[in-house]
Every structure is written in structure tokens, then in C-alpha cells.
Design a protein around this motif. Sequence first.
Motif, PDB file in Angstrom:
ATOM      1  N   THR A 256       0.846  -1.210   0.000  1.00 12.05           N
ATOM      2  CA  THR A 256       0.000   0.000   0.000  1.00 12.05           C
ATOM      3  C   THR A 256       0.870   1.244   0.000  1.00 12.05           C
ATOM      4  N   VAL A 257       1.933   1.215   0.801  1.00  6.72           N
ATOM      5  CA  VAL A 257       2.870   2.353   0.828  1.00  6.72           C
ATOM      6  C   VAL A 257       3.472   2.580  -0.559  1.00  6.72           C
ATOM      7  N   LYS A 258       3.911   1.511  -1.203  1.00  5.75           N
ATOM      8  CA  LYS A 258       4.509   1.627  -2.537  1.00  5.75           C
ATOM      9  C   LYS A 258       3.514   2.191  -3.536  1.00  5.75           C
ATOM     10  N   SER A 259       2.256   1.784  -3.409  1.00  5.62           N
ATOM     11  CA  SER A 259       1.215   2.289  -4.305  1.00  5.62           C
ATOM     12  C   SER A 259       1.019   3.784  -4.109  1.00  5.62           C
ATOM     13  N   HIS A 260       0.988   4.223  -2.826  1.00  2.00           N
ATOM     14  CA  HIS A 260       0.854   5.657  -2.535  1.00  2.00           C
ATOM     15  C   HIS A 260       2.055   6.442  -3.076  1.00  2.00           C
ATOM     16  N   ILE A 261       3.252   5.867  -2.911  1.00  2.00           N
ATOM     17  CA  ILE A 261       4.469   6.549  -3.381  1.00  2.00           C
ATOM     18  C   ILE A 261       4.472   6.697  -4.902  1.00  2.00           C
ATOM     19  N   ASN A 262       4.061   5.641  -5.622  1.00  2.00           N
ATOM     20  CA  ASN A 262       4.003   5.721  -7.093  1.00  2.00           C
ATOM     21  C   ASN A 262       3.020   6.786  -7.551  1.00  2.00           C
ATOM     22  N   ASN A 263       1.870   6.855  -6.892  1.00  2.00           N
ATOM     23  CA  ASN A 263       0.887   7.892  -7.240  1.00  2.00           C
ATOM     24  C   ASN A 263       1.442   9.281  -6.960  1.00  2.00           C
ATOM     25  N   LEU A 264       2.174   9.384  -5.842  1.00  2.00           N
ATOM     26  CA  LEU A 264       2.773  10.658  -5.450  1.00  2.00           C
ATOM     27  C   LEU A 264       3.803  11.116  -6.486  1.00  2.00           C
ATOM     28  N   TYR A 265       4.641  10.167  -6.928  1.00  3.11           N
ATOM     29  CA  TYR A 265       5.667  10.494  -7.930  1.00  3.11           C
ATOM     30  C   TYR A 265       5.029  11.023  -9.220  1.00  3.11           C
ATOM     31  N   LYS A 266       3.948  10.358  -9.646  1.00  2.00           N
ATOM     32  CA  LYS A 266       3.299  10.762 -10.890  1.00  2.00           C
ATOM     33  C   LYS A 266       2.731  12.175 -10.788  1.00  2.00           C
ATOM     34  N   LYS A 267       2.102  12.478  -9.636  1.00  2.00           N
ATOM     35  CA  LYS A 267       1.493  13.803  -9.486  1.00  2.00           C
ATOM     36  C   LYS A 267       2.545  14.902  -9.350  1.00  2.00           C
ATOM     37  N   LEU A 268       3.677  14.591  -8.699  1.00  4.58           N
ATOM     38  CA  LEU A 268       4.757  15.586  -8.551  1.00  4.58           C
ATOM     39  C   LEU A 268       5.693  15.622  -9.758  1.00  4.58           C
ATOM     40  N   ASN A 269       5.527  14.659 -10.678  1.00  5.48           N
ATOM     41  CA  ASN A 269       6.372  14.566 -11.889  1.00  5.48           C
ATOM     42  C   ASN A 269       7.838  14.353 -11.518  1.00  5.48           C
ATOM     43  N   VAL A 270       8.066  13.391 -10.605  1.00  2.00           N
ATOM     44  CA  VAL A 270       9.423  13.031 -10.190  1.00  2.00           C
ATOM     45  C   VAL A 270       9.563  11.516 -10.303  1.00  2.00           C
ATOM     46  N   THR A 271      10.796  11.029 -10.078  1.00  2.00           N
ATOM     47  CA  THR A 271      11.032   9.583 -10.215  1.00  2.00           C
ATOM     48  C   THR A 271      11.721   8.966  -9.009  1.00  2.00           C
ATOM     49  N   SER A 272      12.059   9.760  -7.990  1.00  2.00           N
ATOM     50  CA  SER A 272      12.774   9.202  -6.836  1.00  2.00           C
ATOM     51  C   SER A 272      12.538  10.033  -5.591  1.00  2.00           C
ATOM     52  N   ARG A 273      12.921   9.454  -4.456  1.00  2.00           N
ATOM     53  CA  ARG A 273      12.843  10.168  -3.181  1.00  2.00           C
ATOM     54  C   ARG A 273      13.696  11.440  -3.220  1.00  2.00           C
ATOM     55  N   GLU A 274      14.910  11.320  -3.824  1.00  2.00           N
ATOM     56  CA  GLU A 274      15.807  12.473  -3.888  1.00  2.00           C
ATOM     57  C   GLU A 274      15.168  13.629  -4.647  1.00  2.00           C
ATOM     58  N   ASP A 275      14.441  13.280  -5.720  1.00  2.00           N
ATOM     59  CA  ASP A 275      13.760  14.333  -6.488  1.00  2.00           C
ATOM     60  C   ASP A 275      12.717  15.043  -5.629  1.00  2.00           C
ATOM     61  N   VAL A 276      11.985  14.252  -4.827  1.00  2.00           N
ATOM     62  CA  VAL A 276      10.962  14.839  -3.943  1.00  2.00           C
ATOM     63  C   VAL A 276      11.615  15.780  -2.944  1.00  2.00           C
ATOM     64  N   LYS A 277      12.708  15.316  -2.318  1.00  2.00           N
ATOM     65  CA  LYS A 277      13.408  16.139  -1.319  1.00  2.00           C
ATOM     66  C   LYS A 277      13.981  17.408  -1.944  1.00  2.00           C
ATOM     67  N   ASN A 278      14.564  17.266  -3.120  1.00  2.00           N
ATOM     68  CA  ASN A 278      15.140  18.440  -3.820  1.00  2.00           C
ATOM     69  C   ASN A 278      14.050  19.453  -4.150  1.00  2.00           C
ATOM     70  N   LEU A 279      12.892  18.935  -4.544  1.00  2.00           N
ATOM     71  CA  LEU A 279      11.786  19.808  -4.931  1.00  2.00           C
ATOM     72  C   LEU A 279      11.334  20.659  -3.758  1.00  2.00           C
ATOM     73  N   TYR A 280      11.253  20.034  -2.582  1.00  3.61           N
ATOM     74  CA  TYR A 280      10.752  20.765  -1.406  1.00  3.61           C
ATOM     75  C   TYR A 280      11.863  21.497  -0.663  1.00  3.61           C
ATOM     76  N   SER A 281      13.092  21.032  -0.793  1.00  8.81           N
ATOM     77  CA  SER A 281      14.178  21.764  -0.115  1.00  8.81           C
ATOM     78  C   SER A 281      14.461  23.083  -0.799  1.00  8.81           C
ATOM     79  N   ASN A 282      14.179  23.129  -2.115  1.00 10.13           N
ATOM     80  CA  ASN A 282      14.407  24.385  -2.842  1.00 10.13           C
ATOM     81  C   ASN A 282      13.220  25.293  -2.818  1.00 10.13           C
TER      82      ASN A 282
END
Length: 351
Positions: free
Chosen positions: A325-351
Motif C-alpha cells: 500500500t505504501v509503494k502504491s501511494h508513493i508511485n501515485n505521489l511520484y506521478k502527481k509531482l512529476n518526479v522519479t525518486s525520493r531524492e527528487d521529492v526532497k530536492n523539490l521541497y528543499s528548494n
Amino acid sequence: MKKFILLIVFFFAIAASNAQYKFSGYVDAEFSKGTVYLSVVDDYRKISGVFPEQILNKTIPDSTGYFSFAGDNLAVENKIYRIHVDTCSESDQNTTHFTGHCPNSKEVIFIANNNDTLTLPFSFDEEMFCRVVSKNEKANAFLKIDSLKHDMRFAFGTYRSEANRKINSKKWFSILQQYGEQLQEPLAELYSYTFLSDRTQPLHAYYLEDLKNNSYYEDLLQRLIEKYPNSNYTQQYSAELASDKYLVAAIKPSDFPWWVYALAVISILSILGNFFFYKKLKKANELLPSIEESLSKQEKKVLELILEDKSNKEIASVMFVSLSTVKSHINNLYKKLNVTSREDVKNLYSN
């Protein structure tokens, strides 16, 4: 009177029909069981070496090392010929002669024509192929140039500094060029030119520089046209000269060292990269609020935990859900944020 003229014409016709060449000489004991070859050199870039397509005839020396070639099938005008002897077996020739350089051979290059008688006696110290004796005064021109090249190599061996080498490169370049012209035989000049313009030689860079302002090369072309108007040598030299002149014209002088240009290119690429990254980041930050509105409650919670550096297992424990279920939520999250990894998510919000 008419009979006398006809007699003279007949005499010269008979003499011409009987005209033939004879090239003879000796090989030393090392090559006495080898094969001696006579070759014609139509390509002056292949003056030295072993090239099967150039071979006209071959013979075996007798017990004293003597050999000879004779006939009437050579050109009437001067051409470049080579006699070489090697001890390679026929089975070895396909490999040892493949590149044109045979380690088991010795050669002599000379100028001759169909009317010449030429001998290759031993030198005063019993070395073979070091003397050319002929009534054709141009026959030994290549040996003279080889002697000069030998002096040049010996002199270069005594130069200790790079500055000294540059000065003497210019000196020897001029000596070889002028000496070829003094021999008054364009084919001999081609021999010097071949050495000076060889791309594998250290003098090639100086040749390209000299080609820009020195009229010598055009003058040599005219001498070839006048003496050998229809020869392969003239056509080959004309084509090479035109090609090298085009190359020289395409090389523009630079006022700055190469590293200045390299640094400038790197700086420009860095500025452009930062600019496009900033544009992309700005656009992403502008879209974040609207993207976050599309996230479900569970996806927002997953996003919050990812930003806290929680692992999938930790997220599942906190949210009381399974790993899938966690993996499913993460995949949906990646698609909506237009990213492909955790690092991309962190970079997006750190900047």
C-alpha cells in the motif's frame, strides 16, 4: 644528300629499337640466398618499403652475390625505381609485407629510365646499396638526400632544449628544401618534400606554416609540369598541394591559448545550465500548491514522512498499512509531482 639523311634516321631508329636498361649490383653474404626485386614507384608516398603492386621483376643472386635486371620495358622519361632484397619465404611475405615494412630487407632508391645502365657496387667499407654508378647524373640524387637526412638526425640528437630544437628545425627544413632544388631534378625535390610534409614527422607543423607564405611549393609544381607534364607524380603533387593549402586556409590563428576557450565554453554551459534549472525550479514551485491540492490525505501523509527521511517500512508502521500500500501511494505521489525518486521529492521541497 637524301640518302644520307635517311641513313641517319634509320640509324637512330635502330638505336632506339635496341635501347634497353641494365641495372646490376651485388648483395652481401647476409642476403645472398634472398630474392632481389625491381620495382617502379608511381606513388611518391610509397618510395620506401615493400609493395607487391610495384614489383616489375625479381631474380636470385649468383654464388658471388651478383644480380642484374635488363630489358626494354621501362618508361623513356625518368622515373623513381627501387631495388630491394629480402630473405622472407613466400609463406611469410603475406604477413611481413602487409604494411610495406619488411624487417628482413635492404633497399636502394634511384632515378632511371629505359636507356640507363646502372650498377650498385659495394662501398669502400664493403656495404651494399650505398653507391649508385650511372651515366644518368640524377640517378644518385636520393642517396645524396639520404646522406643529408642522416646528418640532420645526428645533429638533432645533440639538441638538449626544446628551444634549440625549434631553431634547428627551421634551419634543417630550409637546408633540405634548398638542396633538393639545387639538384635540378623535380623528382629529387619530391623526395625531400615527401619527408618534410610527412604527417608523422615533427617537421610537418613547420611545413604547414611554411606553406602559407613560401612560393617554393607553387614553383615546384611548375617545374614538375614543365619536365613531367603527364606523370602520376605531377598529378599527385598537384592534388596534395591543393588539399594542404585548403587545410592551411581553414586553420585560423588564435590570440589566446586553448585553455581560455575551454574555460569560456565551460562558463557558458554552466550559466545556461543554471538558467534552465532555475526556470524549471521556478515553474515547479509555482505548480506545487495546485499539485498538493490533488493529493489524497494518505498521499500527503506519505509525502510528509518521505520528507522526514522515513523508509517504506517505517511509513507502513506509522500509517498502519502494508508495504504494498505504501509503494502504491508513493508511485501515485511520484506521478502527481512529476518526479522519479525520493531524492527528487526532497530536492523539490528543499528548494
